[in-house]
Design an enzyme around this catalytic site. Structure first.
Site, PDB file in Angstrom:
ATOM      1  CB  CYS A  34      -0.930   0.013   1.214  1.00 34.39           C
ATOM      2  SG  CYS A  34      -0.043   0.109   2.789  1.00 34.39           S
ATOM      3  CB  CYS A  37       4.344  -0.334   2.162  1.00 37.31           C
ATOM      4  SG  CYS A  37       3.258  -1.489   3.033  1.00 37.31           S
ATOM      5  CG  ASP A 434       2.502 -24.103  -3.662  1.00 39.58           C
ATOM      6  OD1 ASP A 434       3.097 -25.127  -3.300  1.00 39.58           O
ATOM      7  OD2 ASP A 434       2.611 -23.004  -3.084  1.00 39.58           O
ATOM      8  CG  ASP A 603       3.037 -18.855  -2.815  1.00 39.06           C
ATOM      9  OD1 ASP A 603       3.159 -20.095  -2.901  1.00 39.06           O
ATOM     10  OD2 ASP A 603       3.347 -18.211  -1.803  1.00 39.06           O
ATOM     11  CG  ASP A 607       4.960 -22.973  -6.563  1.00 42.21           C
ATOM     12  OD1 ASP A 607       5.074 -24.209  -6.504  1.00 42.21           O
ATOM     13  OD2 ASP A 607       4.535 -22.276  -5.634  1.00 42.21           O
TER      14      ASP A 607
END
Length: 707
Positions: A34, A37, A434, A603, A607
């Site tokens: 956001c 941050c 996953d 994620d 992966d």
């Protein structure tokens, strides 16, 4: 608060410091989400010595630093602010600016401006202007139109030239031919005093086609190479131990047999055998699990693992070019090239349509020339046929639908990144998920042995960290008011320490707290550390997502068998445990060889190969850059329940694209005979072409109402 040097640290030889130089540095910030941050990081870095400018890009989750400061000092400053940070190679990431999109938009604007001006002057000739007045307007129109066509039509001309050089036809060949012939014939009419010029038709044709080209580009502009991001995550410099001293050199200069020191919180730069007695590692890029992993002397460590404990030394067994991280990056690059070679629906239509258009226009020209012996009339009619059959509606058919569908999915919380993602998503018939971070999220339980005050301290410490487990604790215990803590310090890979009424409190790894357990724990002052129960729960909407899918699904995870079996019982979906990145890739390849088209949802860095090699793929926004960039679609919210909607909209968009092709074909069936018979001027053909394009655009809007 006093600190005592770690015995393992004091035993390490001194490092030869390299003075920082003025440079541009790039870092990945996977934990930002956001504007707050961004403000926290930029303000926090503004006061750091050597930082001249700090900018955070939320969409790329990337930090750019300018100034005379070492990467290590930047990482320390950001970690002190409570965020995870990973260094990136700025040279590897150059060229990511969307210059192609800006170029198309500029050409589109120029074509639109010129089209409007030429059409205004055409009003005079449509109104019956004759003689010198008509010739003057034709001349002025040519002065405007010719350079604009030469500039704005370049995307089509270049594409057509490339196709012709390899002796094939694509959609841009008839487009280029129609634009050039309409412009060339209009110039001839203007200089020879002819009654008709069709500069407005040439410009409107260019303008509408550029709209389609820009829409198509917009649908793919978010895609970046995951292989590039993985390569950028490679450690650029390493610390080699030679005769008791530590020297810094480029990782690519390391040789097999060199001794390399890995500092606290640093990534293992190359594959190597552990020389030290013990190492505590974060191997999430291989397993997808955030729990710490122990390694004993003699064990081979993979490049990309993060040191969570004291510094250790390894003996290089594979040079940088052959490391595990590089092999994963190479596999991802290979998978991406296969996905990018997928032939789009519009391109498949062009393979049939383009040759037919050329043959029809040529037959019309030859027929009228033979029948009338008037080459000018034959050329005008042939140009009208080319314009009226010009694949403008075909050029808009897929981009118009895909752009509308992408907007609809964005409102639902899904960002579509790849140009052909919707077509491939509509074709999937098997889903692989996953587990950790995708279907499940961490869950932390505060034991009853903690006092209410200690629970408040735990919540306060958790709220001060961006670690997924700490964030889960803060969210789950949000009803507990946080205690007042001061002097917060985050120790990378270990935990947080703070002060409460003159007493030290810690939340972090059990070994760091001096306990015998490895998991999360809490310690206050000199009291023994208390273990916190860290488990996992289903992500919001995970069960609804699996229940709503109309295709078979399975779960493939790097987690241990007991957790995998528990999830299998809970969801009723087959689960495979202890799956490495290579296994996931091989499993997808095996399913593909059986004729299945696989959807991968994951994620982690582990992966990335699977996401890139699957027929279509989805990753959450919390994934690291490489995983997000390998995916075709990024989930922008926590809730997974609308995942079946993604497949439903993808299927509808494919149906609408086919309908648009049918609309264009029906229009041609009516308009082509009129043009061949000589009843349509190039201007009338351009107007008819515009009508078909608007019809296609309106039909594409239907996907917006899909629920």
């Amino acid at each position: 608060m006093s600190t005592i040097a770690c015995a393992a640290c004091t035993a390490v030889p001194p490092v030869q410091e390299i003075p920082p130089v003025d440079s541009d540095l790039q870092f990945s910030l996977p934990g930002i989400h956001c504007a707050a941050c961004i403000a926290t990081i930029e303000r926090g870095l503004a006061g750091v010595s050597g930082v001249r400018d700090a900018r955070v890009n939320l969409s790329l989750k990337r930090l750019s630093i300018k100034g005379s400061i070492s990467p290590e000092n930047v990482e320390k400053a950001v970690h002190d602010l409570g965020y995870d940070i990973y260094p990136l190679d700025a040279n590897t990431l150059k060229g990511s600016e969307d210059l192609a999109g800006k170029d198309l938009l500029m050409r589109l604007g120029v074509a639109g401006f010129a089209m409007m001006n030429v059409m205004l002057m055409s009003v005079a000739t449509w109104s019956g202007a004759e003689g010198a007045t008509r010739d003057l307007f034709h001349l002025v129109s040519s002065i405007i139109a010719v350079p604009v066509v030469a500039y704005s039509g370049q995307p089509f001309f270049k594409s057509a030239a490339k196709a012709l050089r390899v002796a094939r036809l694509n959609m841009d060949v008839p487009i280029s031919l129609a634009i050039l012939l309409a412009t060339g014939m209009s110039v001839y009419e203007s200089v020879s005093g002819g009654h008709h010029a069709y500069f407005d038709a040439a410009l409107s044709l260019t303008f509408f086609l550029l709209i389609g080209r820009y829409l198509d580009h917009r649908s793919r502009s978010a895609a970046r190479s995951a292989a590039t991001e993985l390569a950028a995550l490679e450690v650029q410099t390493s610390q080699r131990v030679v005769d008791g001293r530590v020297e810094t050199l480029r990782t690519t200069d390391l040789a097999v047999g060199d001794i390399v020191r890995v500092a606290i919180g640093a990534r293992v730069p190359v594959d190597g055998q552990l020389i030290s007695d013990h190492a505590l590692l974060d191997r999430s890029f291989l397993t997808g699990e955030s729990r710490a992993s122990d390694a004993d002397q003699g064990e081979v460590l993979q490049a990309g693992s993060v040191n969570l404990g004291p510094p250790f030394e390894i003996e290089v067994t594979q040079v940088a070019q052959d490391s595990t991280l590089r092999r994963i990056a190479d596999l991802v690059a290979t998978a991406e090239s296969g996905k990018n070679s997928y032939t789009a629906l519009a391109d498949r239509a062009a393979q049939i349509y383009a040759p037919a258009v050329h043959l029809l226009a040529l037959a019309t020209f030859l027929g009228w020339w033979a029948f009338t012996s008037d080459i000018r009339l034959a050329m005008n009619i042939a140009i009208a046929v080319l314009i009226i059959t010009c694949p403008c509606a075909l050029g808009l058919a897929v981009p118009a639908v895909s752009t509308t569908a992408i907007g609809r999915l964005f409102k639902a919380g899904y960002l579509v990144k790849h140009a052909t993602a919707l077509e491939r998503l509509a074709q999937v018939d098997h889903a692989i998920f996953d587990k950790t971070g995708t279907l499940t999220v961490p869950h932390v339980t505060l034991p009853d042995t903690l006092t209410p005050t200690q629970k408040q301290i735990c919540v306060a410490l958790a709220q001060s960290s961006e670690h997924p487990i700490a964030k889960a604790l803060a969210q789950q215990e949000s009803d507990i008011p946080p205690a007042a803590i001061t002097d917060i310090v985050e120790h990378k890979g270990q935990g947080l320490a703070a002060m409460v009424e003159g007493e030290t409190v810690k939340l972090g790894n059990g070994r760091w707290l001096g306990a015998s357990f490895h998991g999360l724990g809490f310690a206050q002052g000199s009291q023994p550390a208390v273990a916190l129960n860290v488990d996992e729960t289903l992500r919001t909407g995970a069960r609804d997502a699996l229940d709503g899918l109309t295709i078979p699904a399975e779960i493939v995870t790097g987690d241990v068998p007991d957790r995998a079996e528990r999830l299998e019982r809970e969801l009723g979906v087959p689960v495979t445990a202890l799956a490495s990145p290579e296994y996931k890739h091989a499993h997808i390849q095996a399913e593909t060889s059986r004729g299945r088209r696989v959807l991968m949802v994951g994620d982690g860095l582990n992966d990335t190969i699977a996401l890139a090699s699957a027929h279509a793929s989805i990753a959450p926004a919390t994934a690291l850059d490489a995983a997000r960039n390998a995916a075709d679609v990024v989930l922008l919210k926590e809730d997974l329940s609308e995942l079946p909607l993604v497949l439903a909209i993808a299927q509808m968009s494919t149906r609408l694209s086919v309908q648009n092709f049918c609309i264009a074909a029906a229009y041609n069936c009516v308009a082509i005979p009129v043009a061949i018979a000589g009843y349509a001027t190039p201007l009338a053909a351009a107007l008819a072409m515009s009508f078909s394009s608007i019809t296609v655009l309106l039909n594409a809007q239907r996907v917006r109402f899909k629920t």
